[in-house]
Design an enzyme around this catalytic site. Structure first.
Site, short mmCIF file in Angstrom:
data_model
loop_
_atom_site.label_atom_id
_atom_site.label_comp_id
_atom_site.label_asym_id
_atom_site.label_seq_id
_atom_site.Cartn_x
_atom_site.Cartn_y
_atom_site.Cartn_z
N HIS A 29 0.84 -1.19 0.00
CA HIS A 29 0.00 0.00 0.00
C HIS A 29 0.88 1.24 0.00
CE1 HIS A 29 0.44 1.66 4.15
NE2 HIS A 29 0.70 0.41 4.48
N CYS A 30 0.31 2.33 -0.53
CA CYS A 30 0.98 3.63 -0.48
C CYS A 30 0.15 4.53 0.42
CB CYS A 30 1.14 4.22 -1.88
SG CYS A 30 -0.41 4.49 -2.76
N MET A 31 0.15 5.83 0.18
CA MET A 31 -0.57 6.75 1.05
C MET A 31 -2.08 6.57 0.98
SD MET A 31 1.32 8.64 2.90
CE MET A 31 0.11 9.90 3.33
N ARG A 33 -3.69 4.01 -1.51
CA ARG A 33 -4.16 2.87 -2.29
C ARG A 33 -3.64 1.54 -1.76
NH1 ARG A 33 -2.85 5.12 -8.43
NH2 ARG A 33 -3.72 7.21 -8.14
#
Length: 517
Positions: A29-31, A33
């Site tokens: 995961h990113c910030m 998504r």
């Protein structure tokens, strides 16, 4: 429902809709998504997934990305990982039920927009699969995991600066300064660790080589006729040092006998990479880092409004092409050198233009409840800097509103750039947040009040310019007549995504591509 139960419920709702645990090959995961590697893309039920209340949208790139928003994604991802692990331990994960009734057809307008968006994303994915863009994704994979620490330390730095300026809590401010600066003092080590991991080496060896850059003892070493400084070269030096370490390690693994590998390979990796780092990379990377800071200052001091206009207007297209990832090391370098990046507040104006464009679409199509519902539910996230639902659900499929959103971002960026040219720098102490979420991270050279006022003014200009450009120029001659019709589905509950869960449509209604694109 307890927060943990809620997050687990979201993960449990998503898992069968992506084909079950057996269809998931990787999870990250990113910030904003949840990024999934999938074995078989055809097993994903896109429409049902978009109807999950917590899902703001989906994006298909090299991974299948589910937009959950900041905060939520960090809590849902561990629950999702646990569900996949549990399914793997008990046998193959369940795929989406074959006999489950298909989702009801969405309204004609939503269907048209989804088809347009899917076609554009597929074409963009094919174009993005170039060696250069794949390399940029690797760079992003190195820096994105560092963003939470940058945000936390950046907010503490801002709070500490405010307390120091007010003369409050003088016994606490040194401790806050240590908390805010500790991570940045060692960020090269974390970059080296992540770089080695991303390029297939031993992460701790990458961190060990990068640690040389921040070791105080390098001040006693001379290279190219100059004394080195601890931290010289920064994250760019750490990146280069760790990549070199990976290549040295792989070379050793192929040639060193297995009996000696555990002793010789780590030693040669650190020794060879360390010597090259000390007597080459630190100096070269230091010169590059200094040039980046000097150029950024020169660009905004001399280009001002023009530079801001171009940067703010082009950022959304850069995001669509995946080229924005190249800016991450630049932002981090500026934060290392100056304490903040002056580029991010300007680039954040692209989101303001997007919000203004969405509001204009809302007013231009007063009878299309499908699109208006999407905008109503996605607008709060857009104000906080999460623009994917508005981009992929509204402006990009419609075509012209995406262009006019860029115009709004250009004017907002020009506003902030103009004040930079006048000597009022506006920067961010961390990367990641945008929109209103960037306010706690703002910093500058003329006090917090001035910095906040300039940034807020830029947002207002972006909102207004995006609205006006879209309202008057964002639609072709036929598009409003085609889309501004009542498409309110009967007895259709509204989800948090802004998409109806089970809308109905007349099967005889012809499907048309949006006009005016």
């Amino acid at each position: 429902m307890a927060p943990q139960d809620k997050n687990r419920a979201i993960a449990a709702a998503i898992l069968p809709l992506v084909g079950g645990a057996a269809n998931v090959s990787s999870i990250a995961h990113c910030m904003t998504r949840l990024r999934l590697g999938l074995h078989d893309r055809s097993l994903v039920d896109d429409e049902a997934l978009k109807a999950v209340p917590a899902v703001m949208g989906v994006v298909e790139d090299d991974t299948y990305q589910i937009v959950l928003g900041p905060g939520t994604v960090a809590r849902v991802t561990p629950e999702f990982e646990q569900l996949v692990a549990e399914a793997g331990a008990s046998g193959p994960g369940p795929a989406a039920p074959a006999d489950a009734p298909p989702p009801s057809a969405p309204s004609a307008s939503a269907e048209e927009l989804a088809a347009q968006g899917a076609a554009m994303k597929a074409a963009r994915k094919a174009k993005n699969a170039t060696p250069f863009k794949l390399f940029l994704r690797r760079i992003a994979n190195i820096f994105v995991p560092l963003i939470p620490a940058l945000i936390g330390c950046g907010i503490i730095a801002g709070l500490n600066g405010l307390l120091v300026n007010l003369g409050w809590l003088t016994s606490i401010t040194p401790a806050l300064a240590a908390m805010a600066s500790g991570f940045m003092a060692l960020i090269a080590v974390f970059v080296g660790f992540n770089t080695a991991k991303e390029f297939g080496g031993t992460p701790i060896l990458g961190g060990a080589v990068a640690a040389i850059i921040v070791f105080p003892g390098v001040a006693n070493i001379e290279a190219f006729g100059q004394k080195l400084s601890p931290g010289q070269g920064g994250v760019l030096g750490a990146l280069g040092a760790a990549v070199l370490a990976v290549h040295v390690e792989k070379w050793c693994r192929r040639r060193v006998p297995e009996a000696l590998d555990v002793l010789v390979t780590p030693t040669l990796t650190v020794l060879v990479s360390g010597l090259v780092t000390i007597f080459g990379l630190m100096y070269v990377a230091g010169e590059i880092s200094t040039a980046i800071g000097t150029f950024a200052d020169w660009l905004l001091s001399n280009g001002g409004a023009g530079a801001g206009f171009v940067l703010g207007g082009l950022f959304l297209p850069l995001v669509m092409l995946g080229l924005h990832q190249a800016l991450i090391p630049i932002h981090t370098t500026l934060i290392e050198q100056q304490g903040y990046t002056v580029l991010l507040p300007i680039l954040a104006m692209a989101g303001a233009g997007q919000v203004g464009a969405a509001v204009a679409v809302y007013f231009r199509l007063p009878r299309n409840e499908s699109i208006r519902r999407t905008i109503r539910s996605a607008l709060p996230a857009g104000l906080l800097g999460v623009g994917e639902p508005l981009i992929y659900g509204v402006s990009l499929p419609l075509g012209r509103p995406f262009v006019t959103a860029c115009v709004g971002g250009a004017f907002g960026g020009g506003f902030v750039g103009l004040f930079n040219q006048l000597g009022d720098k506006v920067g961010s102490t961390a990367i990641g947040p945008s929109g209103w979420a960037l306010f706690p991270l703002l910093d500058g050279n003329h006090g917090l009040g001035t910095t906040v006022a300039i940034y807020a003014g830029g947002l207002l200009v972006g909102y207004l310019a995006g609205f006006l450009a879209t309202y008057f120029f964002g639609f072709g001659k036929d598009l409003p007549a085609e889309f501004d019709v009542s498409r309110e589905p009967a007895a259709s509950p509204v989800t948090a995504t802004g998409s109806p869960t089970s809308p109905t449509t007349d099967p005889d209604t012809p499907t048309k591509a949006p006009a005016g694109v």
